[in-house]
Design a protein around this motif. Structure first.
Motif, PDB file in Angstrom:
ATOM      1  N   UNK A 119     -33.655 -29.041  -3.340  1.00 44.36           N
ATOM      2  CA  UNK A 119     -34.241 -29.101  -4.527  1.00 44.36           C
ATOM      3  C   UNK A 119     -35.971 -28.994  -4.134  1.00 44.36           C
ATOM      4  N   UNK A 120     -36.559 -29.644  -3.231  1.00 44.97           N
ATOM      5  CA  UNK A 120     -38.008 -29.665  -3.159  1.00 44.97           C
ATOM      6  C   UNK A 120     -38.523 -28.789  -2.057  1.00 44.97           C
ATOM      7  N   UNK A 121     -37.467 -28.255  -1.337  1.00 46.99           N
ATOM      8  CA  UNK A 121     -37.822 -27.116  -0.126  1.00 46.99           C
ATOM      9  C   UNK A 121     -38.322 -25.964  -0.495  1.00 46.99           C
ATOM     10  N   UNK A 122     -39.193 -25.608   0.391  1.00 44.95           N
ATOM     11  CA  UNK A 122     -39.791 -24.254   0.166  1.00 44.95           C
ATOM     12  C   UNK A 122     -40.122 -23.453   1.712  1.00 44.95           C
ATOM     13  N   UNK A 123     -40.269 -22.462   1.494  1.00 45.00           N
ATOM     14  CA  UNK A 123     -40.746 -21.636   3.059  1.00 45.00           C
ATOM     15  C   UNK A 123     -42.020 -21.145   2.834  1.00 45.00           C
ATOM     16  N   UNK A 124     -42.596 -20.967   4.022  1.00 44.52           N
ATOM     17  CA  UNK A 124     -44.125 -20.092   3.858  1.00 44.52           C
ATOM     18  C   UNK A 124     -44.350 -19.535   5.338  1.00 44.52           C
ATOM     19  N   UNK A 125     -45.365 -18.760   5.567  1.00 42.37           N
ATOM     20  CA  UNK A 125     -45.739 -18.278   6.709  1.00 42.37           C
ATOM     21  C   UNK A 125     -47.183 -18.344   7.075  1.00 42.37           C
ATOM     22  N   UNK A 126     -47.636 -18.755   8.485  1.00 48.46           N
ATOM     23  CA  UNK A 126     -48.847 -18.737   8.799  1.00 48.46           C
ATOM     24  C   UNK A 126     -49.158 -17.857   9.925  1.00 48.46           C
ATOM     25  N   UNK A 127     -50.567 -17.526  10.032  1.00 50.22           N
ATOM     26  CA  UNK A 127     -50.661 -16.450  11.292  1.00 50.22           C
ATOM     27  C   UNK A 127     -51.226 -17.596  12.547  1.00 50.22           C
ATOM     28  N   UNK A 128     -51.311 -16.923  13.730  1.00 49.57           N
ATOM     29  CA  UNK A 128     -51.480 -17.520  15.111  1.00 49.57           C
ATOM     30  C   UNK A 128     -52.641 -18.608  14.926  1.00 49.57           C
ATOM     31  N   UNK A 129     -53.938 -18.099  13.917  1.00 49.62           N
ATOM     32  CA  UNK A 129     -55.202 -18.875  13.873  1.00 49.62           C
ATOM     33  C   UNK A 129     -55.068 -20.079  12.739  1.00 49.62           C
ATOM     34  N   UNK A 130     -53.810 -20.157  12.220  1.00 47.96           N
ATOM     35  CA  UNK A 130     -53.500 -21.160  11.210  1.00 47.96           C
ATOM     36  C   UNK A 130     -54.025 -20.975   9.859  1.00 47.96           C
ATOM     37  N   UNK A 131     -53.726 -19.672   9.696  1.00 49.15           N
ATOM     38  CA  UNK A 131     -54.166 -19.205   7.974  1.00 49.15           C
ATOM     39  C   UNK A 131     -53.054 -18.819   7.294  1.00 49.15           C
ATOM     40  N   UNK A 132     -52.800 -19.118   6.019  1.00 46.65           N
ATOM     41  CA  UNK A 132     -51.679 -19.119   5.286  1.00 46.65           C
ATOM     42  C   UNK A 132     -51.531 -17.427   5.095  1.00 46.65           C
ATOM     43  N   UNK A 133     -50.286 -16.903   5.443  1.00 46.94           N
ATOM     44  CA  UNK A 133     -50.024 -15.585   5.274  1.00 46.94           C
ATOM     45  C   UNK A 133     -49.251 -15.289   3.927  1.00 46.94           C
ATOM     46  N   UNK A 134     -48.239 -16.098   3.778  1.00 47.05           N
ATOM     47  CA  UNK A 134     -47.458 -15.881   2.345  1.00 47.05           C
ATOM     48  C   UNK A 134     -47.023 -17.440   2.178  1.00 47.05           C
TER      49      UNK A 134
END
Length: 768
Positions: A178-193
């Motif tokens: 219910x509360x879960x979601x996915x996301x992606x970050x790069x090698x420098x710690x910035x959010x990609x998606x």
């Protein structure tokens, strides 16, 4: 009396609570492992998606159309590829940064990251971090770029542009409770998606997680689970896994900590309530009816004691027509729920292996008391190639397959018989039949039930299973031994290719003992000098001259010398002996070849087969160098043969090893080519000298058009890559005639010569 009974009841319930609590301690860790498996699986899906896009760009960049830099030809070519693809657009650029895009605009990319690192730098390919393009409105973009080369020089680059909305769509489609979601970050710690439209590509991990230490852990480890607080103050867990085919990106899945451990908390709450209710009931009964129900309570006490010692098979007497009987019913119900939680497998709904071991003695006692002429046996059912099912449909599909298979087998089980989840893809059964003939009939029916086709998510799976059974006497056998017998019988079926059943017998036991005796002999074969080499000539098909000899291992042992050498090699690989034996083979082959050279019998190469285990040996390169130095053989006269399947495993590591060997001057050939699943892109990267066509294709080429076509294709492909081709297993003049017409380079087989001992081959060489 009442006070003593109250104290006793409290102590018993406390003991029971401690036992149950101890058994539940491992549940949170198991849940974490499940979440990590899910995250790693999702990361692998994204990795495969990126790898597929990257492979498209690689293929485009290597096209002769692209390397021509003729824009009149390139434009329609790129437009045809762009239509219907996942790329937003494609771009071709020259070395000055002047580029043309498939939305028909000329742009300057000289300031962009891919230009700096590929054209001005020395990189061949690049996946960029998201950035706002000055030429495209809307969401940020990611470029997947590859150098365009001509005669080894970089003359331009090809970009495939994808919108970050493409990645956003991927993570939004991943439902995680219910509360879960996915996301992606790069090698420098910035959010990609990220599924939230508030969080963009300028957002850092610290902005989302609020904790630098959590960010550092995520970026410094390949996978793991950490805690953080959302802006709402709610505690979340974040599970991460590196995306393999990306430039250091991390796939993350966030889930409310409360929801993550909801099932465990529910169990604890249920137990607390059950504990309190049960205790209150016992105390009330003890106070009101202490003088009239002492005996039933004492019996109930004994049941509590057994349960507190871990025996969940006990039942309290529910036949008493008063409150003690009601308490017994409540206790039995509570114990049943605990038993379900502790001993049930959540995927199949079957009891787990521990429950099987607990229930089996009671089942055996039941059949002993029947006094009928019956035979009991334990069967282990294992799904063949279960990893392939997980690879095709994912772990969720694998779990559905196990559930459906379990449901099918449940209907096969008779009264008093047992079924449980064993380990991984295996199910264990206790069955009873009248005699051995009926056991065979029953096992055949079990196999047929297991092999019924299953349709899951539109894909039909035709299962094959390996079944092993061990006979069980109701009075004498140790259960552990019989389970071991069933497992051994199952492994025998697996070794024979699976899709069958086997009942353990003395022949199987004899085969196991024989394998152990062979293994013991092999351990001493090297020091006893029982190994020797034979050599099979390799002939140039045009000149009919011997250009090399393949060194082949033989074992001179009075007890086991008749056993096929491929079985001996397989056993040595399984036991790890092959590394030392392989080193001896290498040194001996180099020594013999140098000896022939010193006798002026010819400057030809000697070929030595390598085991995959040798390639994984940390000291492998040192052993090669040592053999060459010890025998004083010039490295250019040594050729190492690596099987196709071995070369295509861990390609990056193999590539580094092969480059080092090539730098030493050693020749490299790929053995048994055509039997594996080589990727052409990988094959072009490997600096190999020769492809050896597997003998199975040569054997069938006269009568099988497909085999002939495969050989012709391999030869044509090899010549385009400037790689020599050797055909193995050439036995007839017809084989030779067809291979000559296909312009094969070299042949090896019985038509030329069988493998010969060194002294016999030396006599042959002197006659030439």
């Amino acid at each position: 009396m009442s006070i003593y009974m109250i104290i006793m009841a409290v102590l018993l319930f406390l003991s029971l609570g401690l036992v149950i609590n101890h058994r539940l301690q491992s549940l949170p860790e198991e849940i974490k492992n499940q979440y990590q498996e899910i995250t790693s699986s999702r990361a692998d899906e994204v990795s495969k998606e990126l790898e597929g896009l990257s492979e498209q760009i690689r293929m485009i960049s290597r096209s002769s159309v692209i390397s021509s830099l003729d824009m009149d030809v390139i434009k329609p070519f790129l437009l045809s590829i762009s239509d219907g693809s996942k790329f937003r657009n494609l771009t071709i650029s020259d070395i000055a940064g002047s580029a043309w895009t498939t939305y028909d605009v000329e742009i300057d990319i000289s300031s962009q990251e891919q230009f700096q690192r590929i054209i001005l730098g020395s990189e061949n390919e690049l996946i960029s971090r998201p950035f706002k393009s000055p030429y495209i409105e809307g969401a940020p973009i990611i470029t997947i770029s590859h150098a365009v080369k001509q005669n080894g020089q970089t003359i331009g680059l090809v970009n495939g542009v994808i919108s970050t909305e493409f990645l956003n769509q991927i993570v939004r489609e991943i439902n995680f409770k219910r509360t879960g979601y996915a996301w992606i970050a790069d090698e420098q710690g910035r959010v990609i998606s990220h599924p939230s439209r508030v969080i963009d590509n300028e957002t850092s991990l610290i902005d989302v997680l609020g904790d630098r230490s959590v960010k550092d852990k995520i970026l410094s480890t390949s996978e793991g689970i950490n805690l953080y607080k959302e802006d709402t103050g709610e505690e979340f867990i974040v599970i991460h896994s590196k995306i393999e085919s990306s430039p250091g990106w991390v796939f993350l899945m966030s889930l409310s900590q409360e929801e993550a451990y909801m099932e465990v908390n529910a169990i604890y709450k249920y137990l607390e309530i059950s504990f309190i209710i049960g205790l209150i009931i016992v105390i009330i009964f003890a106070i009101i009816y202490s003088n009239t129900i002492s005996k039933p309570i004492m019996n109930l006490k004994k049941v509590f004691e057994k349960a507190s010692n871990g025996d969940f098979s006990v039942r309290a007497d529910e036949s008493i027509k008063n409150e003690v009987g009601d308490a017994a019913k409540s206790f039995n119900k509570m114990l049943y729920q605990i038993k379900e939680l502790t001993y049930k497998d959540t995927i199949t709904g079957l009891y787990n292996y521990n429950s099987f071991l607990i229930e089996l003695p009671h089942t055996l006692e039941y059949f002993r008391n029947i006094h009928e002429e019956q035979s009991g046996y334990i069967a282990v059912v294992s799904v063949d190639d279960f990893k392939k099912i997980n690879s095709i449909g994912g772990y969720e599909t694998g779990n559905i397959v196990l559930k459906r298979l379990s449901d099918s087998i449940k209907g096969f089980i008779g009264d008093g018989e047992l079924i449980a989840r064993y380990f991984g893809d295996e199910i264990i059964l206790f069955l009873v039949d009248k005699n051995l003939e009926e056991i065979h009939i029953r096992l055949k029916r079990l196999k047929a039930i297991c092999c019924t086709p299953l349709e899951i998510k539109g894909i039909e799976y035709r299962l094959k299973v390996s079944i092993g059974a061990g006979l069980l006497e109701f009075t004498n056998n140790r259960v552990e031994d019989v389970i071991h017998h069933g497992t051994i019988a199952k492994l025998k079926v697996k070794k024979l290719g699976g899709d069958g059943y086997e009942i353990y017998n003395e022949d199987i036991n004899h085969a196991i003992k024989q394998e152990q005796e062979i293994e013991n002999s092999l351990y001493h074969a090297l020091e006893n000098k029982e190994f020797y080499l034979v050599y099979q000539p390799i002939v140039d098909i045009r000149t009919n001259q011997i250009v090399g000899n393949e060194a082949l291992l033989r074992w001179d042992n009075k007890d086991w010398g008749h056993i096929p050498i491929y079985y001996i090699i397989e056993l040595m690989e399984k036991k790890g002996i092959i590394v030392d034996v392989g080193e001896w083979v290498l040194t001996e082959a180099c020594r013999q070849n140098k000896l022939w050279q010193d006798k002026n019998l010819g400057d030809f190469k000697v070929s030595v087969n390598l085991s995959p285990l040798q390639l994984e040996d940390m000291g492998f390169m040192d052993k090669i160098q040592k053999a060459l130095e010890l025998t004083e053989l010039d490295p250019k006269y040594l050729e190492l043969e690596i099987t196709e399947s071995s070369a295509m495993t861990n390609v990056k590591d193999k590539l580094e090893q092969i480059k080092k060997l090539k730098n030493m001057g050693i020749k490299i050939s790929i053995d048994d080519f055509g039997t594996g699943y080589s990727s052409l892109s990988y094959l072009t990267q490997l600096p190999i000298d020769t492809l050896k066509i597997d003998r199975s294709f040569v054997k069938d080429m006269v009568s099988d058009g497909n085999a002939k076509a495969i050989i012709s294709t391999i030869i044509t492909m090899a010549k385009s890559l400037n790689i020599k081709v050797t055909a193995e297993g050439v036995e007839t003049e017809k084989h030779l005639e067809m291979l000559k017409s296909m312009e094969c380079d070299k042949i090896q087989g019985y038509l030329v010569s069988r493998p010969l001992k060194p002294e016999i081959l030396e006599s042959l060489l002197k006659q030439l």
